[in-house]
Motif scaffolding. Structure first.
Motif, PDB file in Angstrom:
ATOM      1  N   GLY A  58       0.795  -1.225   0.000  1.00 55.31           N
ATOM      2  CA  GLY A  58       0.000   0.000   0.000  1.00 55.31           C
ATOM      3  C   GLY A  58       0.829   1.277   0.000  1.00 55.31           C
ATOM      4  O   GLY A  58       0.277   2.372   0.117  1.00 55.31           O
ATOM      5  N   GLY A  60       2.405   2.608  -2.499  1.00 55.50           N
ATOM      6  CA  GLY A  60       2.293   3.361  -3.748  1.00 55.50           C
ATOM      7  C   GLY A  60       3.190   2.879  -4.878  1.00 55.50           C
ATOM      8  O   GLY A  60       3.228   3.491  -5.951  1.00 55.50           O
ATOM      9  N   HIS A 215       8.700  -6.587  -2.836  1.00 58.76           N
ATOM     10  CA  HIS A 215       8.536  -6.579  -1.384  1.00 58.76           C
ATOM     11  C   HIS A 215       9.800  -7.099  -0.724  1.00 58.76           C
ATOM     12  O   HIS A 215       9.955  -7.015   0.478  1.00 58.76           O
ATOM     13  CB  HIS A 215       7.475  -7.614  -0.980  1.00 58.76           C
ATOM     14  CG  HIS A 215       6.086  -7.113  -1.010  1.00 58.76           C
ATOM     15  ND1 HIS A 215       5.234  -7.397  -2.038  1.00 58.76           N
ATOM     16  CD2 HIS A 215       5.390  -6.365  -0.131  1.00 58.76           C
ATOM     17  CE1 HIS A 215       4.069  -6.844  -1.784  1.00 58.76           C
ATOM     18  NE2 HIS A 215       4.138  -6.206  -0.639  1.00 58.76           N
TER      19      HIS A 215
END
Ligand SMILES: Nc1ncnc2c1ncn2[C@@H]1O[C@H](COP(=O)(O)OP(=O)(O)OP(=O)(O)O)[C@@H](O)[C@H]1O
Length: 362
Positions: A58, A60, A215
């Protein structure tokens, strides 16, 4: 390693200018209802750079990539690709190749037709002849090392092979800019490792510019020239992997990278004194007097049989030694066992010291 000669018309040669383009983003803002996906993001990527966008869910990353690709549009701000403001340039004309985790291959087309798709969609004036398309697709499949799979359908090849096809498809239009959104997310760890080395080598061989969303910190550290660490729609730090680790810009970056332990402390006269019992003070040069926050990665916290301010909670063998979780007062810290302590036992008393840490004013 990347395979044989490329299908690219302008190959980078040593000393020749790279074919990758500069990417500049300034004041980029994107709001979804009440959620601000991007808040005045600035980023300048040099031609030929490999940049990882790293950050929590989340933050961006995908929104930024989609705007660069022309799949989404900012509320305000400027995007320049190769020095050109692309606000009114549609996705197909941006010269951008993209590979998204969920941007699946066309299931009803075989591998050859998937890779040829972008070329067949080019406007007639720029579209190569059938023979030239055939030749380029074959060179690309050799480049991604799956020349034997051209007649197979996506359902008949492995996940890693599908990612290679997706890359070949993205590279077919000879993009100077490649955008990748977690392209290896669905693959197992071993395949991922192989593919990321291969992709980095391919990037260097082609001399393109690449932006890569992940990630995975190890992936970003291993592959990128620079890492943009994102948080809440902002770039918290943009620097080399070594610099973001050694000199994190703020407590968020320090805590996010390397799974660091977070320790409360009090800073006075350039020394940080920890709230937890038995930890020796550490230098905190330049940090103002007052409450502080220290971040120490597991390798910076040492557990040994000498001392008794801690207790071993768990022991986990690791390729580089023994990782332990130790309880110190009310906290649990990730630490490493001293090399002269070969067999720490769960529940054993131990000495715990923080060897080094990044200290910030709280
Ligand atoms: N189409 C959309 N509609 C509404 N909200 C959206 C949309 N796309 C993104 N958002 C919101 O914008 C914020 C940023 O999302 P984005 O997908 O860019 O983050 P991310 O860093 O890529 O996350 P992840 O790592 O989970 O993919 C999130 O709060 C998300 O819920």
């Amino acid at each position: 390693m990347p395979g044989p000669a490329l299908g690219f018309t302008q190959q980078p040669e040593s000393g020749a200018p790279r074919r990758g383009v500069a990417v500049e983003v300034s004041g980029l803002t994107r709001q979804f209802g009440a959620a601000a996906a991007l808040c005045a993001v600035d980023l300048a990527v040099a031609p030929g750079e490999f940049v990882a966008l790293l950050g929590p869910s989340g933050s961006g990353k995908t929104t930024l990539l989609r705007i660069l690709a022309g799949l989404d549009f900012p509320d305000s701000g400027v995007v320049r690709i190769g020095g050109r403001d692309v606000a009114s340039v549609p996705a197909r004309q941006r010269g951008v190749g993209f590979v998204f985790q969920h941007y699946a291959l066309f299931r009803h087309m075989n591998v050859f037709d998937n890779v040829a798709f972008g070329l067949r969609m080019l406007p007639r004036a720029r579209r190569p002849s059938q023979a030239a398309i055939r030749e380029r697709v074959r060179r690309l499949l050799a480049l991604v090392q799956i020349p034997e799979l051209e007649r197979r359908y996506p359902g008949q090849i492995s996940g890693g092979q599908q990612q290679r096809v997706a890359l070949a498809r993205a590279l077919a239009i000879e993009p100077p800019l490649l955008l990748l959104d977690e392209p290896f997310g669905a693959l197992d760890a071993q395949v991922r490792k192989g593919l990321r080395r291969w992709l980095r080598a391919l990037h260097d061989q082609l001399g393109i510019t690449s932006l890569f969303v992940t990630h995975d910190q190890d992936e970003a550290m291993e592959m990128a020239d620079r890492i943009a660490v994102m948080r809440d729609g902002r770039v918290a730090q943009f620097d080399t992997p070594a610099a973001v680790l050694a000199r994190p810009a703020d407590p968020f970056v320090a805590g996010f990278l390397g799974d660091a332990n977070r320790l409360e402390c009090a800073v006075a006269g350039g020394m940080a004194r920890f709230a937890l019992p038995g930890l020796s003070p550490l230098p905190a040069p330049g940090v103002p007097d007052g409450p502080g926050l220290a971040f120490a990665r597991p390798v910076e916290v040492l557990a040994s049989p000498a001392g008794s301010n801690g207790r071993v909670v768990t022991v986990r063998p690791d390729a580089r030694g023994l990782r332990v979780v130790v309880a110190v007062g009310p906290a649990e810290l990730e630490a490493v066992a001293a090399s002269d302590w070969p067999a720490p036992q769960r529940g054993a008393a131990c000495g715990v010291q923080v060897v080094s840490a990044q200290v910030f004013a709280a």
